[in-house]
Design an enzyme around this catalytic site. Structure first.
Site, PDB file in Angstrom:
ATOM      1  N   CYS C 154       0.806  -1.221   0.000  1.00  0.00           N
ATOM      2  CA  CYS C 154       0.000   0.000   0.000  1.00  0.00           C
ATOM      3  C   CYS C 154       0.843   1.276   0.000  1.00  0.00           C
ATOM      4  O   CYS C 154       0.551   2.226  -0.720  1.00  0.00           O
ATOM      5  CB  CYS C 154      -0.966   0.009   1.170  1.00  0.00           C
ATOM      6  SG  CYS C 154      -0.227  -0.359   2.768  1.00  0.00           S
ATOM      7  N   HIS C 254      -2.720   6.905   3.611  1.00  0.00           N
ATOM      8  CA  HIS C 254      -1.304   6.970   3.962  1.00  0.00           C
ATOM      9  C   HIS C 254      -0.727   8.312   3.520  1.00  0.00           C
ATOM     10  O   HIS C 254      -0.838   8.698   2.360  1.00  0.00           O
ATOM     11  CB  HIS C 254      -0.527   5.859   3.249  1.00  0.00           C
ATOM     12  CG  HIS C 254      -0.780   4.481   3.793  1.00  0.00           C
ATOM     13  ND1 HIS C 254      -1.567   4.221   4.896  1.00  0.00           N
ATOM     14  CD2 HIS C 254      -0.327   3.261   3.378  1.00  0.00           C
ATOM     15  CE1 HIS C 254      -1.579   2.919   5.129  1.00  0.00           C
ATOM     16  NE2 HIS C 254      -0.846   2.318   4.229  1.00  0.00           N
TER      17      HIS C 254
END
Lengths: 363, 363, 363, 363
Positions: C154, C254
């Site tokens: 990710c 993120h």
């Protein structure tokens, strides 16, 4: 036909949400934006400190902000949404209504006025009859009239949503306790709740909130008088409501732990209660309003639900979730209610009220 | 004289806190640490995944972990603290008591036993009379006896702390509601409450918690029978307790919004209530116990207190804070109670109970 | 034509998101769900502990869960998405490919294989050429072949998204630092990140993450060999990547603070950099893929953006946001990158890869 | 002898922490409290919105707040701590120094003045020589002189703490990157960081912070000129510092992910680095200052430490923690540094500087 909408207090927290909802709405277009004299004259995108997850809508960004007076573009609006702070809402909203405009307000100033409906659109749209009667009467006299409808306090909206079908079916509730765990978005953002106050913390107090929860419930669940001109609240001695309000570290979604007792003996069963909640279809849905929830009350069976992060977006925030319906050792029942405070508890309610007004031909 | 202490379940969340408190204690020394066979034989520092803010105490780090049996170093302990999980606590604690050891347990297994005191040390140390009578009787027979004292559930401890002085002064409470906002440290840490479940969220359910809060209150506020051998709970029909328990994103400190009614009419005034709370001095303080709070109940006058982050450390977590004391429209009063769940609600209570036992010559 | 989709690891965190995305997808239908033998034979709704904000889709709830073998309904799937844990993914995914199935996997097991494309669909769909060549070759031989495509880690996905257009335009980057602030949803939820570890806290370590970020970047930005059979990574000595990874109390999204230097001197200007980022249109968009972002890279000009809560949902999570683009005193530039870790960083990427495969006639 | 202390900006966030630390201090007593004219004349307890976890100290609550002028009780102070906002600190602090008072300031106004030491007490107390020389010179001339010492920015304090022993032992660092994850207490509380901005979120920007981190490092690690009158910063071209600063949802404790390169080749080993950090004893400790940390730098070996919630209180917040010391592929090393921003990064530093002044006979 698309209706012209104005927003008062357009740069504030509630105003921004009105604008966001209007920008995505097929039946309304943003026609006037009002804010303080500091912002007046600027393009909206230059006046606002935009704080929503969605990008500032194109239909709003270049609108020139006006002062909050019933003039200019505001004079042409079919409906005006007010997200004004209560310290200025009183005079401004009065001026707009006096000028013949239709105003839906999130401010608390006129909520207690008997001839001003206090409306949760999935609960008591029938209180709008007062407005309809006023409009008809003016029309009969060859005049036009402005009017005001108030949006309820956010925590009240969540509370009364499941109470309405229960009272409709099983008669009056004579005792009610509600302990709330309220999201911080309800306090706006300048400054709203400080990070230092809410991270790893609970604040067991919200100014004025318990009082609002206690009396607004009695107005919203009250009835319109025979003349169709005023709301008659449930009398104090017929319904005791006790609230304890807390601010919790949650962005959106008010959780309320409630218990209540019916006046009528014996009370219904838990199964009957759940059925009444599940089967409830609000009038806004029957009217085919665009924002009306498909399912008004969601009865959740999982023992650890509703939860704000997982359940607040039901029906785009217009549906209310109920869980843990069970008998109570002190009153009859207890359960947990979750509602989206900025949708059904604030700006979203205003939009749905406007849809009802349009469906009923009042704007 | 310094007493030898053992800790069962030494690697777990509660066990770690027992060790931390013991390591800083003048009257106890860590003599035996017990954990599962997986840990047995290792130095404690190699067996534990230490998760406390304070560094692993030197007096514990090289202690060789034993299995949880009343042998080896455990056999020499003056007092044994159990932080065992309930799935294993039953058999192990029984074996320890049968072996003549004094055990203070945080597990729920024996809490309902009539001859086992369920003690919140700032509330009902008089229930320890049962233990004293048992010890005296054994001594009179020339024997020695083990015994067990249970620590209450964490949310119960906070609740009964302010109720005790009120019941002492104004007589029985016949109705009580409590909606809790409980910190995540109460659930331990492997895994405890998942981050995904609690960030920007509330979980309106804690398994078994409401039931514990409701019945434990009636035992802790109950009385010792004439024979001095058992606790007599407050009868179900004399005190209705209704609890709604929530997990909130707070590290330490349980907040409880409570309302209650006295049996006796008319009830006292708010001022009398506050005075009774402020003036309360728990027996542990009178006995001069080292960990006893200087002020047992702190009555806070600021309208937005108590708050967990700001008030949980009062008297090192042994003091309980009360705020927003006010009249209630449904029962007599409502108020907010805050207690430190890992101190007065768990390991800390165990330590203070041990101090009381020592002061009374029972260990 | 609607394609039949299977999901391996259907009850897990990534599996649930695959199911959610597939249930709302016009081009795929859920045909097979696989989980451990504990779940096999049960209806999905009874096997899963559903943890998504959206309700469990109707099209999934009554599907009977199978074991994870290339049989039964799986044998009929056009595409199989794997959300398996790495401890079991190796054997299962191999069996599926050997059985001639097309597999897109979120597991790390085969990411380093040279003949397995590691694809971020908005970055390097051209690596799928390897698969196309394999399929064509098999077809030419009158055979059919299975194949595997891996989804990247990710935090790598977010990092390489803005690097691609820069490298395309300004040539190789020879030095790169990335400090990540990663959301907890990336760790799944059983148990994932414990609440006690992340509330009022930062964990400056994610097992294996820094290594993945460092080497995956060199594969994804690498090229396909002349034969069209393997990916050639950027050589170690041509690109130095240094990562520091942190877990932060954020649900989704993120954030990565990066700095980098181009090999070519002089480097471009900040304005040229921003222009290259803004003008980038990923191949998936050109192919008209349904989930492809309208704007691949959003360059935000506000000095305090991107922020995860406000910007993670851009283009339904398929768009990546970049802000604070500025010169760096040590390397050439620094900037902040935000990506939605469960969409472009995991399950969502898998769906978009499948759309590309469909658009290219590979499934 | 107990020294008389004054606090400027006494009602603010930093001022409150000065008062808290002073109230528990054996060597200082609160003698004067200064705030704006709005507060002047009131008892401190009536002027302040006290926001600390510890109760408002008795020694402060009835002190009558003065305006911030070098008169009244302030004129009698041995040392004055300034927690003033920078918009008023300039004039007020100058007036105090001109009046012959010793001032330690947390404001940024005079930090860049060459003859004003910018001191992190566990790092560069030798810069206080400038003050000593000034005092001696005045004394030699039969005069008395005021002086000013500035406390560094909070994130700078954490950064330079571990750099100092490294530079002392291994020579200059010529390149340094620092990405910070800063706690919200650093922004004060009226309003400080809004809850809506920081819950489930990161703000990748702190106004002016990156610039402060970059240049303050070069002053603090710089040296005093031969004349002993000014600080000579490390020249720009001898040390490149690049900072990226983020606000994160943490109450207290700044985490910094740093990487750095030594000028000298070959660089030391990781083991040598750790040893230098562990063995460092700051001058304040050698002087026996009461607040000086027992261990200045804690080198943590667990792979997931330091963490703010678990490690910020080391040595009462005066110790700094370092973890994950490892080689870096781009520069020489990378590691994670954690410091308590309100202790070693603000008010606490001021107190320790005052202790050093007292130990050196300068107050």
């Amino acid at each position: 036909m698309v209706k012209k909408a104005g927003v008062l207090g357009a740069t504030g927290s509630v105003g921004q949400r009105f604008i966001l909802l209007l920008s995505q709405h097929a039946e309304f277009e943003i026609h006037a934006l009002g804010a303080s004299s500091r912002s007046a004259g600027k393009a909206y995108k230059d006046a606002v400190n935009w704080k929503q997850a969605d990008i500032l809508p194109k239909t709003a960004q270049d609108v020139i902000v006006q002062e909050c007076a019933p003039e200019g573009n505001f004079a042409e609006c079919d409906i005006v949404f007010s997200g004004l702070d209560s310290d200025v809402a009183g005079d401004i909203e009065k001026a707009f209504v006096d000028a013949g405009l239709a105003v839906i307000s999130n401010a608390k100033n006129y909520r207690r006025e008997k001839d001003v409906p206090l409306v949760v659109p999935i609960v008591n749209p029938e209180h709008i009859d007062i407005v309809e009667n006023k409009v008809k009467k003016a029309k009969a006299e060859g005049k036009q009239t402005g009017f005001l409808i108030c949006i309820s306090n956010c925590s009240t909206a969540g509370l009364v949503a499941p109470l309405k079908p229960l009272v409709d079916k099983f008669g009056p509730i004579d005792a009610l306790t509600a302990t709330t765990l309220q999201a911080i978005s309800g306090a706006g953002f300048s400054p709203g709740v400080a990070g230092m106050d809410i991270l790893d913390n609970i604040v067991p107090y919200i100014s004025g909130e318990e009082d609002k929860l206690e009396w607004e419930t009695k107005k919203i669940l009250g009835s319109v008088n025979k003349e169709g001109t005023e709301v008659v609240n449930i009398p104090e001695d017929e319904m005791k409501v006790s609230a304890q309000c807390n601010r919790v570290p949650v962005i959106d979604g008010h959780t309320e732990c409630i218990s209540f007792r019916f006046a009528q003996r014996p009370p219904p069963s838990v199964a009957e209660l759940k059925q009444a909640l599940s089967q409830y279809v609000c009038d806004a849905s029957k009217l085919g309003c665009h924002s009306a929830p498909k399912q008004t009350i969601h009865v959740l069976e999982q023992e650890d639900r509703p939860q704000p992060r997982l359940d607040r977006e039901r029906d785009n925030g217009y549906g209310v979730s109920v869980g843990r319906v069970r008998e109570d050792s002190l009153l009859d029942f207890k359960m947990v209610v979750l509602s989206h405070n900025t949708i059904i508890g604030a700006a979203g309610s205003g939009i749905l009220i406007a849809e009802i007004l349009k469906a009923r031909g009042l704007i």
